[in-house]
Design a protein around this motif. Structure first.
Motif, PDB file in Angstrom:
ATOM      1  N   UNK A  58       0.843  -1.413   0.157  1.00 48.15           N
ATOM      2  CA  UNK A  58       0.039  -0.112   0.282  1.00 48.15           C
ATOM      3  C   UNK A  58       0.823   1.250   0.077  1.00 48.15           C
ATOM      4  N   UNK A  59       1.358   1.725  -1.150  1.00 55.65           N
ATOM      5  CA  UNK A  59       2.224   2.796  -1.148  1.00 55.65           C
ATOM      6  C   UNK A  59       1.436   4.001  -0.800  1.00 55.65           C
ATOM      7  N   UNK A  60       0.209   4.005  -0.827  1.00 55.12           N
ATOM      8  CA  UNK A  60      -0.737   5.191  -0.246  1.00 55.12           C
ATOM      9  C   UNK A  60      -0.313   5.399   1.231  1.00 55.12           C
ATOM     10  N   UNK A  61       0.032   4.552   1.971  1.00 55.77           N
ATOM     11  CA  UNK A  61       0.387   4.509   3.264  1.00 55.77           C
ATOM     12  C   UNK A  61       1.674   5.142   3.717  1.00 55.77           C
ATOM     13  N   UNK A  62       2.720   4.897   2.760  1.00 54.11           N
ATOM     14  CA  UNK A  62       3.974   5.209   2.958  1.00 54.11           C
ATOM     15  C   UNK A  62       4.177   6.592   3.042  1.00 54.11           C
ATOM     16  N   UNK A  63       3.189   7.621   2.917  1.00 50.01           N
ATOM     17  CA  UNK A  63       3.784   9.146   2.931  1.00 50.01           C
ATOM     18  C   UNK A  63       3.683   9.484   4.479  1.00 50.01           C
ATOM     19  N   UNK A  64       3.390   8.618   5.384  1.00 50.75           N
ATOM     20  CA  UNK A  64       3.594   8.432   6.731  1.00 50.75           C
ATOM     21  C   UNK A  64       5.098   8.830   7.050  1.00 50.75           C
ATOM     22  N   UNK A  65       5.871   8.287   6.135  1.00 44.80           N
ATOM     23  CA  UNK A  65       7.238   8.732   6.793  1.00 44.80           C
ATOM     24  C   UNK A  65       7.604  10.039   6.574  1.00 44.80           C
ATOM     25  N   UNK A  66       6.879  11.007   5.844  1.00 42.69           N
ATOM     26  CA  UNK A  66       7.090  12.159   6.042  1.00 42.69           C
ATOM     27  C   UNK A  66       6.864  12.886   7.410  1.00 42.69           C
ATOM     28  N   UNK A  67       6.084  12.243   8.228  1.00 42.20           N
ATOM     29  CA  UNK A  67       5.630  12.605   9.611  1.00 42.20           C
ATOM     30  C   UNK A  67       6.720  12.168  10.261  1.00 42.20           C
ATOM     31  N   UNK A  68       7.081  11.026  10.253  1.00 44.52           N
ATOM     32  CA  UNK A  68       8.282  10.400  10.952  1.00 44.52           C
ATOM     33  C   UNK A  68       9.002   9.421  10.280  1.00 44.52           C
ATOM     34  N   UNK A  69      10.314   9.452  10.347  1.00 45.96           N
ATOM     35  CA  UNK A  69      11.101   8.628   9.513  1.00 45.96           C
ATOM     36  C   UNK A  69      11.605   7.580  10.495  1.00 45.96           C
ATOM     37  N   UNK A  70      11.554   7.547  11.871  1.00 44.56           N
ATOM     38  CA  UNK A  70      12.146   6.851  12.777  1.00 44.56           C
ATOM     39  C   UNK A  70      11.853   5.478  12.732  1.00 44.56           C
ATOM     40  N   UNK A  71      10.995   4.845  11.744  1.00 47.12           N
ATOM     41  CA  UNK A  71      10.742   3.616  11.648  1.00 47.12           C
ATOM     42  C   UNK A  71       9.941   2.862  12.729  1.00 47.12           C
ATOM     43  N   UNK A  72       8.739   3.642  12.986  1.00 51.55           N
ATOM     44  CA  UNK A  72       7.966   3.045  14.272  1.00 51.55           C
ATOM     45  C   UNK A  72       6.595   2.862  13.522  1.00 51.55           C
ATOM     46  N   UNK A  73       6.514   3.047  12.357  1.00 54.48           N
ATOM     47  CA  UNK A  73       5.089   2.960  11.515  1.00 54.48           C
ATOM     48  C   UNK A  73       4.578   1.335  11.859  1.00 54.48           C
ATOM     49  N   UNK A  74       3.236   1.132  12.209  1.00 58.96           N
ATOM     50  CA  UNK A  74       2.515  -0.114  11.797  1.00 58.96           C
ATOM     51  C   UNK A  74       1.348  -0.050  10.884  1.00 58.96           C
ATOM     52  N   UNK A  75       0.711  -1.054  10.575  1.00 64.32           N
ATOM     53  CA  UNK A  75      -0.251  -1.118   9.580  1.00 64.32           C
ATOM     54  C   UNK A  75      -1.644  -1.041  10.194  1.00 64.32           C
ATOM     55  N   UNK A  76      -1.562  -0.727  11.522  1.00 68.95           N
ATOM     56  CA  UNK A  76      -2.823  -0.923  12.360  1.00 68.95           C
ATOM     57  C   UNK A  76      -4.210  -0.354  11.898  1.00 68.95           C
ATOM     58  N   UNK A  77      -4.057   0.623  10.993  1.00 66.56           N
ATOM     59  CA  UNK A  77      -5.452   1.025  10.535  1.00 66.56           C
ATOM     60  C   UNK A  77      -5.880   0.231   9.487  1.00 66.56           C
ATOM     61  N   UNK A  78      -5.451  -0.759   8.813  1.00 69.01           N
ATOM     62  CA  UNK A  78      -5.855  -1.507   7.780  1.00 69.01           C
ATOM     63  C   UNK A  78      -6.735  -2.402   8.366  1.00 69.01           C
ATOM     64  N   UNK A  79      -8.268  -2.130   7.877  1.00 71.52           N
ATOM     65  CA  UNK A  79      -9.243  -3.364   8.420  1.00 71.52           C
ATOM     66  C   UNK A  79      -8.792  -4.894   8.108  1.00 71.52           C
ATOM     67  N   UNK A  80      -8.136  -5.046   7.196  1.00 75.71           N
ATOM     68  CA  UNK A  80      -7.773  -6.450   6.878  1.00 75.71           C
ATOM     69  C   UNK A  80      -6.633  -6.944   7.592  1.00 75.71           C
ATOM     70  N   UNK A  81      -6.044  -6.156   8.510  1.00 75.00           N
ATOM     71  CA  UNK A  81      -4.721  -6.524   9.144  1.00 75.00           C
ATOM     72  C   UNK A  81      -5.307  -7.915  10.249  1.00 75.00           C
ATOM     73  N   UNK A  82      -6.241  -7.459  11.084  1.00 70.77           N
ATOM     74  CA  UNK A  82      -6.401  -8.331  12.091  1.00 70.77           C
ATOM     75  C   UNK A  82      -6.978  -9.720  11.683  1.00 70.77           C
TER      76      UNK A  82
END
Lengths: 446, 357
Positions: free
Chosen positions: B159-183
């Motif tokens: 989901x490259x759409x989600x990758x823009x979160x990098x511009x808020x924080x590049x410290x590598x702590x992102x997870x994909x929790x908002x994805x309804x199919x994750x769980x």
């Protein structure tokens, strides 16, 4: 610039990879030689009908299983994990160039694990000859892993004809392939003795313990010659620019070189001390001291090898900061930020000066420089540049005298932004106060 | 910003992508089989320990003997698909890994802990006494967490759409929790692993691979019990997963693509067949059906990936710079490796018989 860069600041400058690599290198070489150690001693135990020795071999094989397979195997995966995070462009390049080399290495990895499990769990239950055959299969698989990885690691320092041909085989059998193979085989055999001290030191039977200590000392001494000879040959095979960087240019690397030249004889002498009959309580401590010395020794070697490769990650092909050598002219023309997919700003303006400078530092410098961190910290070495002009002209000359660094890539405006960030930015901040003449350039960060 | 501009340019591959695709599917199947035995087995051992009683304790002990092998091979068999996925989808997986770098980096350290804990559980089973359950919990929780991180990365890379979160924080702590199919996706793997591990234990009993004094029939019936219950739950989670997918991707399996729809239908039929044989405690039939189901599921999983990436990339976009000799070298090594492994297993089983005689 293709990939995002993990914002590490303190733990930048290659700290994480150094951490994982040094421990892994020690254990993985041990994992290779240890196979030969086990079968040689096992055979001897059978020949002399020496039950005590056989029992030791069995105990040592358990230690070996737990250290080499669990710790060695997982830190090996860990190295891969780490380089993919720190330098995805180089990882991708290595993976795509050598994919079938890696795949073949994986086959030997499977073979190694199967053999080691069978060796350990059938100890004393299997027909003796067959058991030794399984041990041999383990050793051959492990050594073949070394053979394959050695080609790929050597390629990074000396890609040789690959630069022109781009063929798998010319990259694999590169100019340092054979010397490095001899050297690493020597290391791996030496390490069997080193780790043998650890298991032997805890044996209760006094005579058996002394006998095995002596055997281990021989295992350090004989391959030591192979290691030193191979190491020398390896060093001679390194082509010119890299050799000068190791010998004189890079202050950091010269320190490690000194460490190496001290640690090597100390390792040898310490190991020979173990051959003397000494109290067990001393041996129990001293065996770990020797492992520590070995760790320093191989750590220093790995640092030198990595350092000698600067400013490249793959010599003459890709710089440490993930820029392909062939892309540089284009970057100089178009600008670094425009050419970076993951830069926040594509162009330097008065408003984004600090942010753009920060991005430039992250993408071009952080691969080798930490900010307030343990490895190659940028903060102390830029203290002498207290004006943006001074820093800017330093950046202009970057990589010319100190050719262990790539030169600055990008436009004049980008260089100015980076200089501003280093001198006034919130992270490094050489100068708190902003001088009159620079106020015009300075806009609040964030 | 158009997320497509973030996607790195891929490197060229030496042989057409189909080769890597086959290798990826094949090695991923191997990985999933062993990983399931490892994770699901740990979960079953934990449940058994909570339930207590002699046969349950013996079952956890029996699994303890097998556990270190399964971890070793789960890691080992994981290396290969990770290699091939980097060859085919490197530009995606490297990027997403960096976005969650802190988590991703922690994985191998966590695995070392889980692995040693499993060895302690195996070697010191009796000596640990009541502490045993803590060691088991420790290791199982780590493995569950590592699996969760994998689910995160495997969805984030699509989901490259989600990758823009990098511009808020590049410290590598992102997870994909908002994805309804994750769980549901994650649970689909976890519950599936319990089913496969149940089967694994039943097979251990069936083929007399037991080392502890666990009663064979009890092991088979318990294993098949876990298999059947988990399969029932799995059917519901599968439906949840399907409807949690973005609509256009869900439709691939509901008429949008003939191939996808047929795979789903076969998958459903096989799931019910597996239930039937599980209920009847027919170990061999249930195993065959499960194996085929897994193959179908792996191809479906790949269709999901292709559908997610469709706006950005397809495998035929990769440039080929042909060089076949390394592949031939690999195939030769592969054949030799299989022969060596076969030979060693023959030796190992040969001496097993001698001992039992």
């Amino acid at each position: 610039m293709n990939y995002p860069v993990w914002d590490l600041t303190t733990y930048g400058g290659g700290f994480l990879i150094a951490l994982v690599a040094v421990v892994h290198v020690l254990v993985s070489h041990f994992a290779v030689g240890g196979g030969l150690f086990l079968i040689t001693l096992e055979k001897k135990a059978y020949k002399d009908e020496d039950a005590g020795l056989l029992d030791y071999v069995k105990k040592h094989s358990k230690f070996f299983l737990l250290v080499s397979m669990v710790f060695g195997g997982l830190t090996g995966v860990g190295i891969w994990w780490t380089i993919a995070l720190l330098n995805p462009a180089a990882t991708s390049s290595l993976i795509h160039t050598f994919v079938f080399g890696w795949a073949a290495e994986w086959v030997f990895f499977v073979g190694e694990i199967v053999a080691l499990f069978i060796y350990f769990y059938t100890f004393g239950k299997m027909d003796r000859n067959n058991h030794i055959i399984v041990g041999w299969i383990y050793f051959i698989c492990a050594w073949m892993s070394l053979f394959l990885i050695n080609g790929i690691i050597g390629y990074m320092l000396t890609p040789g004809a690959w630069i022109e041909t781009h063929s798998f085989w010319s990259g694999f059998f590169n100019p340092t392939f054979w010397p490095s193979l001899v050297f690493r085989t020597g290391i791996s055999l030496t390490l069997c003795g080193v780790f043998g001290f650890v298991t032997a030191a805890f044996l209760k039977d006094d005579n058996l313990r002394q006998k095995i200590m002596r055997t281990c000392a021989v295992w350090v001494a004989i391959p030591f010659a192979l290691m030193v000879g191979g190491g020398w040959w390896y060093f001679l095979a390194i082509p010119e620019p890299a050799k000068t960087i190791i010998l004189e240019k890079s202050p950091e690397v010269t320190n490690y070189l000194q460490l190496l030249t001290w640690a090597m004889p100390i390792l040898f002498i310490a190991s020979m001390i173990m051959a003397i009959r000494l109290p067990q309580s001393f041996q129990k401590v001293f065996c770990f001291v020797i492992v520590g010395i070995a760790l320093i020794y191989f750590g220093a070697f790995e640092f030198i090898r990595e350092g000698g490769r600067r400013p490249f990650i793959i010599y003459d092909h890709m710089y440490s900061n993930q820029v392909y050598v062939k892309d540089v002219p284009e970057i100089q023309k178009a600008g670094f930020l425009t050419s970076s997919k993951w830069a926040r700003h594509k162009e330097v303006t008065d408003e984004n000066l600090m942010d753009a400078g920060r991005d430039l530092f992250k993408f071009q410098c952080s691969a080798c420089h930490s900010v307030n961190g343990p490895l190659n910290d940028i903060v102390p070495i830029v203290q002498k540049f207290d004006t943006v002009f001074g820093m800017d002209s330093m950046l202009n000359g970057l990589g010319k005298i100190n050719n262990y660094m790539p030169h600055f890539m990008g436009t004049r405006e980008e260089r100015w932004a980076l200089a501003n960030y280093i001198v006034h930015g919130p992270d490094i901040r050489v100068v708190q106060e902003i001088t009159q003449q620079e106020t015009a350039q300075k806009k609040p960060a964030h | 910003m158009n997320p497509a501009t973030l996607i790195p340019t891929p490197d060229a591959i030496p042989v057409p992508w189909g080769w890597f695709y086959i290798l990826l599917m094949l090695t991923f199947l191997l990985h999933i089989l062993v990983m399931n035995a490892m994770l699901g087995g740990g979960i079953i051992a934990l449940i058994s320990s909570f339930r207590g009683g002699e046969q349950n304790t013996l079952l956890s002990k029996e699994f303890g003997y097998k556990w270190p092998y399964t971890i070793a091979f789960a890691v080992n068999m994981g290396v290969a698909p990770l290699l091939f996925v980097q060859v085919l989808y490197g530009q995606f997986i490297y990027s997403s890994s960096i976005l969650m770098a802190v988590w991703w980096f922690s994985i191998f350290g966590l695995l070392i802990l889980a692995y040693y804990a499993a060895y302690i559980y195996d070697f010191k089973f009796e000596a640990l006494g009541s502490l045993r359950i803590f060691v088991l919990e420790f290791s199982v929780l780590i493995l569950l967490f590592v699996g969760f991180l994998f689910s995160n990365n495997m969805t984030l890379m699509l989901q490259p759409e989600k990758w823009q979160a990098y511009f808020t924080s590049g410290s590598g702590t992102l997870l994909n929790l908002s994805d309804p199919s994750l769980i549901p996706r994650y649970l689909h793997f976890v519950v599936g692993s319990v089913a496969v591990a149940g089967l694994f234990l039943a097979l251990v009993g069936h083929y007399r691979f037991t080392k502890s004094s666990v009663d064979r029939d009890a092991l088979i019936s318990k294993g098949m019990g876990y298999f059947t219950y988990a399969t029932v739950i799995q059917i519901f989670i599968g439906i949840w997963f399907l409807i949690a997918l973005p609509k256009n991707i869900m439709m691939v399996f509901m008429g949008g693509s003939g191939y996808g729809t047929i795979l789903l239908l076969i998958g459903i039929v096989l799931a019910f067949a597996a239930l039937y044989f599980g209920y009847k405690q027919q170990v061999a039939m249930a195993s065959v059906i499960t194996l085929v189901t897994l193959v179908i599921m792996i191809f479906m999983r790949d269709l999901v990936r292709i559908a997610y990436l469709k706006p950005y990339f397809q495998l035929s976009d990769l440039t080929v710079q042909p060089e076949y000799s390394p592949m031939i070298f690999f195939l030769v090594v592969f054949a030799i490796g299989l022969a060596l492994i076969g030979y060693m297993l023959k030796l190992a089983f040969g001496c097993r018989k001698e001992v039992t005689k």
